[in-house]
Design a protein around this motif. Structure first.
Motif, PDB file in Angstrom:
ATOM      1  N   SER A  15       0.837  -1.206   0.000  1.00  0.00           N
ATOM      2  CA  SER A  15       0.000   0.000   0.000  1.00  0.00           C
ATOM      3  C   SER A  15       0.869   1.251   0.000  1.00  0.00           C
ATOM      4  O   SER A  15       0.596   2.208  -0.723  1.00  0.00           O
ATOM      5  N   ALA A  16       1.927   1.237   0.814  1.00  0.00           N
ATOM      6  CA  ALA A  16       2.846   2.376   0.866  1.00  0.00           C
ATOM      7  C   ALA A  16       3.527   2.571  -0.486  1.00  0.00           C
ATOM      8  O   ALA A  16       3.688   3.707  -0.940  1.00  0.00           O
ATOM      9  N   LEU A  17       3.904   1.488  -1.148  1.00  0.00           N
ATOM     10  CA  LEU A  17       4.531   1.586  -2.463  1.00  0.00           C
ATOM     11  C   LEU A  17       3.592   2.261  -3.455  1.00  0.00           C
ATOM     12  O   LEU A  17       3.978   3.184  -4.163  1.00  0.00           O
ATOM     13  N   HIS A  18       2.367   1.822  -3.484  1.00  0.00           N
ATOM     14  CA  HIS A  18       1.403   2.410  -4.423  1.00  0.00           C
ATOM     15  C   HIS A  18       1.072   3.857  -4.070  1.00  0.00           C
ATOM     16  O   HIS A  18       0.903   4.688  -4.957  1.00  0.00           O
ATOM     17  N   ARG A  19       1.024   4.156  -2.794  1.00  0.00           N
ATOM     18  CA  ARG A  19       0.700   5.514  -2.353  1.00  0.00           C
ATOM     19  C   ARG A  19       1.877   6.466  -2.557  1.00  0.00           C
ATOM     20  O   ARG A  19       1.714   7.569  -3.082  1.00  0.00           O
ATOM     21  N   ASP A  20       3.085   6.035  -2.156  1.00  0.00           N
ATOM     22  CA  ASP A  20       4.243   6.914  -2.121  1.00  0.00           C
ATOM     23  C   ASP A  20       5.147   6.783  -3.345  1.00  0.00           C
ATOM     24  O   ASP A  20       5.917   7.685  -3.648  1.00  0.00           O
ATOM     25  N   GLY A  21       5.087   5.640  -4.013  1.00  0.00           N
ATOM     26  CA  GLY A  21       5.925   5.413  -5.177  1.00  0.00           C
ATOM     27  C   GLY A  21       7.299   4.854  -4.846  1.00  0.00           C
ATOM     28  O   GLY A  21       8.155   4.741  -5.722  1.00  0.00           O
ATOM     29  N   TYR A  22       7.545   4.511  -3.599  1.00  0.00           N
ATOM     30  CA  TYR A  22       8.832   3.916  -3.212  1.00  0.00           C
ATOM     31  C   TYR A  22       8.646   3.079  -1.958  1.00  0.00           C
ATOM     32  O   TYR A  22       7.647   3.205  -1.252  1.00  0.00           O
ATOM     33  N   LEU A  23       9.585   2.214  -1.708  1.00  0.00           N
ATOM     34  CA  LEU A  23       9.618   1.416  -0.484  1.00  0.00           C
ATOM     35  C   LEU A  23      10.927   1.683   0.238  1.00  0.00           C
ATOM     36  O   LEU A  23      11.958   1.920  -0.401  1.00  0.00           O
ATOM     37  N   ILE A  24      10.888   1.629   1.531  1.00  0.00           N
ATOM     38  CA  ILE A  24      12.100   1.659   2.339  1.00  0.00           C
ATOM     39  C   ILE A  24      12.401   0.213   2.707  1.00  0.00           C
ATOM     40  O   ILE A  24      11.550  -0.478   3.265  1.00  0.00           O
ATOM     41  N   LEU A  25      13.581  -0.236   2.335  1.00  0.00           N
ATOM     42  CA  LEU A  25      13.982  -1.622   2.588  1.00  0.00           C
ATOM     43  C   LEU A  25      15.178  -1.621   3.527  1.00  0.00           C
ATOM     44  O   LEU A  25      16.335  -1.627   3.096  1.00  0.00           O
ATOM     45  N   PRO A  26      14.910  -1.582   4.840  1.00  0.00           N
ATOM     46  CA  PRO A  26      16.007  -1.514   5.799  1.00  0.00           C
ATOM     47  C   PRO A  26      16.915  -2.736   5.683  1.00  0.00           C
ATOM     48  O   PRO A  26      16.462  -3.850   5.440  1.00  0.00           O
ATOM     49  N   ASP A  27      18.192  -2.487   5.823  1.00  0.00           N
ATOM     50  CA  ASP A  27      19.204  -3.547   5.830  1.00  0.00           C
ATOM     51  C   ASP A  27      19.307  -4.307   4.512  1.00  0.00           C
ATOM     52  O   ASP A  27      19.836  -5.416   4.475  1.00  0.00           O
ATOM     53  N   LEU A  28      18.816  -3.721   3.407  1.00  0.00           N
ATOM     54  CA  LEU A  28      18.930  -4.392   2.115  1.00  0.00           C
ATOM     55  C   LEU A  28      20.386  -4.462   1.681  1.00  0.00           C
ATOM     56  O   LEU A  28      20.855  -5.477   1.180  1.00  0.00           O
ATOM     57  N   LEU A  29      21.118  -3.372   1.889  1.00  0.00           N
ATOM     58  CA  LEU A  29      22.526  -3.304   1.519  1.00  0.00           C
ATOM     59  C   LEU A  29      23.369  -3.134   2.769  1.00  0.00           C
ATOM     60  O   LEU A  29      22.970  -2.443   3.706  1.00  0.00           O
ATOM     61  N   THR A  30      24.540  -3.725   2.751  1.00  0.00           N
ATOM     62  CA  THR A  30      25.445  -3.565   3.888  1.00  0.00           C
ATOM     63  C   THR A  30      26.067  -2.170   3.848  1.00  0.00           C
ATOM     64  O   THR A  30      26.129  -1.545   2.783  1.00  0.00           O
ATOM     65  N   PRO A  31      26.557  -1.680   4.974  1.00  0.00           N
ATOM     66  CA  PRO A  31      27.251  -0.387   4.969  1.00  0.00           C
ATOM     67  C   PRO A  31      28.431  -0.363   3.994  1.00  0.00           C
ATOM     68  O   PRO A  31      28.669   0.634   3.323  1.00  0.00           O
ATOM     69  N   ASP A  32      29.153  -1.479   3.867  1.00  0.00           N
ATOM     70  CA  ASP A  32      30.277  -1.547   2.934  1.00  0.00           C
ATOM     71  C   ASP A  32      29.785  -1.394   1.491  1.00  0.00           C
ATOM     72  O   ASP A  32      30.388  -0.662   0.700  1.00  0.00           O
ATOM     73  N   THR A  33      28.699  -2.056   1.142  1.00  0.00           N
ATOM     74  CA  THR A  33      28.146  -1.938  -0.207  1.00  0.00           C
ATOM     75  C   THR A  33      27.700  -0.506  -0.480  1.00  0.00           C
ATOM     76  O   THR A  33      27.956   0.032  -1.558  1.00  0.00           O
ATOM     77  N   CYS A  34      27.059   0.127   0.482  1.00  0.00           N
ATOM     78  CA  CYS A  34      26.635   1.530   0.321  1.00  0.00           C
ATOM     79  C   CYS A  34      27.842   2.433   0.091  1.00  0.00           C
ATOM     80  O   CYS A  34      27.807   3.311  -0.772  1.00  0.00           O
ATOM     81  N   SER A  35      28.923   2.210   0.816  1.00  0.00           N
ATOM     82  CA  SER A  35      30.136   3.015   0.646  1.00  0.00           C
ATOM     83  C   SER A  35      30.713   2.832  -0.751  1.00  0.00           C
ATOM     84  O   SER A  35      31.140   3.800  -1.388  1.00  0.00           O
ATOM     85  N   ARG A  36      30.735   1.595  -1.244  1.00  0.00           N
ATOM     86  CA  ARG A  36      31.264   1.341  -2.587  1.00  0.00           C
ATOM     87  C   ARG A  36      30.388   1.982  -3.654  1.00  0.00           C
ATOM     88  O   ARG A  36      30.906   2.537  -4.635  1.00  0.00           O
TER      89      ARG A  36
END
Length: 59
Positions: A15-36
């Motif tokens: 419902s949030a995806l359809h309403r807002d157009g995005y999802l928050i996916l906590p912990d999907l990527l590791t901090p190291d991956t985000c840095s890269r």
């Protein structure tokens, strides 16, 4: 949809995806991956410049 050990999306998340157009996916990527990803994006921006008024990236 499920991934390796991931919980399927809930009705509330969908419902949030359809309403807002995005999802928050906590912990999907590791901090190291985000840095890269940030480092590579920074290198891309450094290699390009925005032409004034052109509205697109130019190399």
């Amino acid at each position: 949809m499920t991934g390796r050990g991931r919980t399927p999306a809930t009705a509330g998340a969908m419902s949030a995806l359809h309403r807002d157009g995005y999802l928050i996916l906590p912990d999907l990527l590791t901090p190291d991956t985000c840095s890269r990803i940030r480092a590579e994006a920074g290198r891309f921006v450094d290699r390009t410049s925005v032409r004034r008024g052109a509205g697109r990236l130019a190399t």
